[in-house]
Motif scaffolding. Structure first.
Motif, PDB file in Angstrom:
ATOM      1  N   LEU A  51       0.826  -1.206   0.000  1.00 30.76           N
ATOM      2  CA  LEU A  51       0.000   0.000   0.000  1.00 30.76           C
ATOM      3  C   LEU A  51       0.859   1.253   0.000  1.00 30.76           C
ATOM      4  O   LEU A  51       0.596   2.212  -0.727  1.00 30.76           O
ATOM      5  N   LEU A  52       1.909   1.279   0.813  1.00 33.20           N
ATOM      6  CA  LEU A  52       2.783   2.443   0.912  1.00 33.20           C
ATOM      7  C   LEU A  52       3.494   2.744  -0.398  1.00 33.20           C
ATOM      8  O   LEU A  52       3.737   3.903  -0.732  1.00 33.20           O
ATOM      9  N   SER A  53       3.839   1.709  -1.153  1.00 35.68           N
ATOM     10  CA  SER A  53       4.661   1.876  -2.361  1.00 35.68           C
ATOM     11  C   SER A  53       3.849   1.872  -3.644  1.00 35.68           C
ATOM     12  O   SER A  53       4.427   1.861  -4.732  1.00 35.68           O
ATOM     13  N   HIS A  54       2.534   1.885  -3.550  1.00 36.27           N
ATOM     14  CA  HIS A  54       1.646   1.835  -4.717  1.00 36.27           C
ATOM     15  C   HIS A  54       1.890   0.563  -5.534  1.00 36.27           C
ATOM     16  O   HIS A  54       1.857   0.584  -6.771  1.00 36.27           O
ATOM     17  N   GLY A  55       2.124  -0.507  -4.816  1.00 42.42           N
ATOM     18  CA  GLY A  55       2.292  -1.806  -5.451  1.00 42.42           C
ATOM     19  C   GLY A  55       1.213  -2.794  -5.058  1.00 42.42           C
ATOM     20  O   GLY A  55       1.360  -3.985  -5.306  1.00 42.42           O
ATOM     21  N   SER A  56       0.135  -2.312  -4.446  1.00 44.01           N
ATOM     22  CA  SER A  56      -0.913  -3.211  -3.962  1.00 44.01           C
ATOM     23  C   SER A  56      -1.832  -3.695  -5.075  1.00 44.01           C
ATOM     24  O   SER A  56      -2.524  -4.702  -4.909  1.00 44.01           O
ATOM     25  N   ARG A  73      -7.214   3.440  -8.255  1.00 42.35           N
ATOM     26  CA  ARG A  73      -6.735   4.732  -7.788  1.00 42.35           C
ATOM     27  C   ARG A  73      -7.661   5.394  -6.773  1.00 42.35           C
ATOM     28  O   ARG A  73      -7.206   6.001  -5.813  1.00 42.35           O
ATOM     29  N   GLU A  74      -8.975   5.288  -6.976  1.00 36.60           N
ATOM     30  CA  GLU A  74      -9.903   6.092  -6.174  1.00 36.60           C
ATOM     31  C   GLU A  74     -10.946   5.219  -5.474  1.00 36.60           C
ATOM     32  O   GLU A  74     -11.219   4.092  -5.906  1.00 36.60           O
ATOM     33  N   ARG A 130       2.610  -6.639  -9.497  1.00 34.50           N
ATOM     34  CA  ARG A 130       2.690  -6.951 -10.920  1.00 34.50           C
ATOM     35  C   ARG A 130       3.080  -5.692 -11.698  1.00 34.50           C
ATOM     36  O   ARG A 130       3.801  -5.761 -12.688  1.00 34.50           O
ATOM     37  N   ARG A 131       2.578  -4.565 -11.238  1.00 34.47           N
ATOM     38  CA  ARG A 131       2.948  -3.294 -11.858  1.00 34.47           C
ATOM     39  C   ARG A 131       2.685  -2.165 -10.866  1.00 34.47           C
ATOM     40  O   ARG A 131       1.928  -2.322  -9.904  1.00 34.47           O
ATOM     41  N   HIS A 132       3.328  -1.031 -11.099  1.00 37.85           N
ATOM     42  CA  HIS A 132       3.074   0.167 -10.313  1.00 37.85           C
ATOM     43  C   HIS A 132       1.705   0.724 -10.695  1.00 37.85           C
ATOM     44  O   HIS A 132       1.380   0.854 -11.880  1.00 37.85           O
ATOM     45  N   HIS A 133       0.875   1.005  -9.698  1.00 37.07           N
ATOM     46  CA  HIS A 133      -0.427   1.618  -9.964  1.00 37.07           C
ATOM     47  C   HIS A 133      -0.750   2.544  -8.798  1.00 37.07           C
ATOM     48  O   HIS A 133      -1.044   2.103  -7.691  1.00 37.07           O
ATOM     49  N   TYR A 134      -0.672   3.844  -9.069  1.00 43.58           N
ATOM     50  CA  TYR A 134      -0.851   4.850  -8.024  1.00 43.58           C
ATOM     51  C   TYR A 134      -2.258   4.749  -7.447  1.00 43.58           C
ATOM     52  O   TYR A 134      -3.244   4.663  -8.194  1.00 43.58           O
ATOM     53  N   ALA A 167       7.958   3.275 -11.543  1.00 41.43           N
ATOM     54  CA  ALA A 167       6.786   3.717 -12.281  1.00 41.43           C
ATOM     55  C   ALA A 167       6.980   3.553 -13.783  1.00 41.43           C
ATOM     56  O   ALA A 167       6.010   3.395 -14.526  1.00 41.43           O
ATOM     57  N   ASP A 168       8.234   3.605 -14.225  1.00 43.32           N
ATOM     58  CA  ASP A 168       8.530   3.469 -15.660  1.00 43.32           C
ATOM     59  C   ASP A 168       9.732   2.543 -15.835  1.00 43.32           C
ATOM     60  O   ASP A 168      10.855   2.996 -16.011  1.00 43.32           O
ATOM     61  N   PRO A 169       9.521   1.241 -15.785  1.00 46.89           N
ATOM     62  CA  PRO A 169      10.638   0.309 -15.869  1.00 46.89           C
ATOM     63  C   PRO A 169      11.434   0.409 -17.158  1.00 46.89           C
ATOM     64  O   PRO A 169      12.569  -0.060 -17.218  1.00 46.89           O
ATOM     65  N   GLU A 170      10.884   1.044 -18.190  1.00 48.14           N
ATOM     66  CA  GLU A 170      11.619   1.178 -19.447  1.00 48.14           C
ATOM     67  C   GLU A 170      12.729   2.224 -19.352  1.00 48.14           C
ATOM     68  O   GLU A 170      13.778   2.078 -19.973  1.00 48.14           O
TER      69      GLU A 170
END
Length: 438
Positions: free
Chosen positions: A100-105, A109-110, A143-147, A259-262
């Protein structure tokens, strides 16, 4: 203070951003060595000064994160606790506090709302939890960053359950008051800037509501001033141990999610956004609420930061973060701090002095010096820039606390006569002559 030429440059950048961005007022503060060193401001609606409040939006999340990490340091929760451990019965209870803290949950978003939640009165915690369903998990954790703003509403609820008080008085008592952030408040307190949307065609102003976001407050409710946010930036550069341990802040600034692994230019630690700009990495956060945008960027190695506000919902053709990055680069590139003067050293104790001098490992020469009560090793090769610092932990035992040897043991190896024969650093054996093998 900053040099006059640099001050003029900063003022010009802010004035141009306010004019081109069409915001009623724009203010930016430069923080150096714990102090507000310069204030650049433009616009007159209102005329900015260090004590006028603006809404900080999601910069609130950095404060919620410090609150949670402080509770963790006291042993009252663990970052890998599932949400279920503190908010039992939620349908998303398997996600962890760290996620939750790292936006990896993977949470959306809302929260659920039939209106834009930031422009309408927020629900209480019971209402927030009632709106949770398994469908709120948009992705598998990590699995991915999602704010996720929703994640921080839930983290505030965890703090309330663990701390025994509602989020706001808990934050004020444990974090804000000890740091003297008396003008950082839940509701606006005069003087404060009204927030606007600027009409794109005829540049008139529409004042936005100043809502109480209820259970979502830990994600973006707070108001602050340039002076207070400068103090917060100084804390994030060098924390007050009465509020948060320095090692915990280092932990917060370690990348958990890219946030942008590329391109590797942005990511999240624990509650802090991490932005790579050129060769530098900044810690901080952005913020927006209806009628307001804000930025906080901290370069921790130099204890330099920029904080900024605008009382419009965005800058036309620009962003307040981009402005903050330009200002911070101007400061860091435009002024080189005067080096500390050389002063004679205190002699090393005899049992430590014999460890100084030249050492060899795999044909590479190193020098060991005694400095400020530490044993310091560095490559003699001009291409070697890393410095290893060690502090004594016992007879012939040292512990590293910098570079690749941070946390590693240095053991002094002696011959039968008690003379120093080698330095064993995590099984890498350094000898006095390149032909010796330890």
């Amino acid at each position: 203070m900053v040099a006059p030429e640099l001050a003029r440059r900063l003022d010009a950048l802010v004035a141009e951003a306010q004019r081109a961005g069409r915001t009623p007022s724009l203010v930016a503060g430069v923080v150096r060595d714990g102090e507000l060193a310069h204030l650049a401001a433009a616009g007159d609606h209102p005329t900015p000064d260090p004590d006028i409040q603006y809404r900080i939006g999601s910069i609130t999340k950095t404060m919620t994160a410090v609150l949670l990490l402080g509770l963790r340091d006291e042993g009252r929760l663990a970052l890998d606790d599932p949400l279920e451990a503190h908010l039992p019965g939620t349908p998303v209870g398997a996600v962890t506090l760290r996620q939750l803290l790292s936006h990896g949950s993977g949470l959306q978003r809302e929260p659920d709302s039939d209106q834009w939640w930031e422009r309408s009165a927020g629900t209480d915690l019971a209402g927030l939890l009632a709106g949770l369903t398994r469908a709120k998990l948009a992705h598998r954790p990590y699995r991915r960053h999602h704010y996720s703003n929703l994640a921080y509403g839930l983290l505030g609820a965890v703090a309330e359950r663990v701390g025994g008080q509602p989020w706001w008085p808990l934050l004020r008592t444990r974090v804000l008051d000890p740091l003297g952030l008396t003008r950082t408040t839940y509701h606006p307190a005069e003087p404060y800037a009204r927030g606007y949307v600027v009409h794109p065609w005829h540049q008139t102003l529409r004042e936005e509501p100043r809502t109480d976001t209820g259970a979502m407050a830990p994600a973006g409710q707070l108001w602050s001033t340039t002076a207070d946010l400068a103090r917060w930036a100084a804390f994030l550069a060098e924390p007050d141990p009465a509020v948060l341990d320095a090692d915990t802040l280092i932990e917060m600034c370690a990348t958990v999610q890219l946030a942008d692994p590329e391109s590797w230019t942005a990511g999240h630690g624990l509650g802090l956004e991490l932005i790579r700009h050129g060769d530098r990495v900044y810690a901080g956060h952005g913020g927006s609420m209806p009628g307001y945008v804000a930025t906080l960027l901290v370069h921790r190695p130099t204890r330099t930061a920029v904080v900024g506000y605008a009382n419009a919902y965005g800058l036309r053709g620009d962003s307040i973060r981009a402005l903050g990055l330009r200002l911070l680069a101007a400061v860091l590139d435009g002024e080189t701090p005067a080096p500390a003067p050389w002063r004679p050293a205190t002699p090393a104790p005899p049992e430590y002095a014999e460890l100084t001098g030249r050492w060899w490992w795999m044909g590479r020469e190193h020098q060991a010096d005694w400095a400020d009560g530490e044993l310091v090793l560095r490559h003699v090769d001009p291409g070697g820039t890393e410095v290893w610092r060690f502090t004594a932990t016992g007879p012939d035992r040292w512990r590293g606390h910098s570079g690749i040897n941070n946390g590693e043991n240095l053991l002094v190896r002696r011959d039968a006569a008690g003379r120093v024969r080698a330095l064993d650093i995590a099984t890498f054996v350094f000898t006095r002559h390149p032909d010796d093998v330890g």
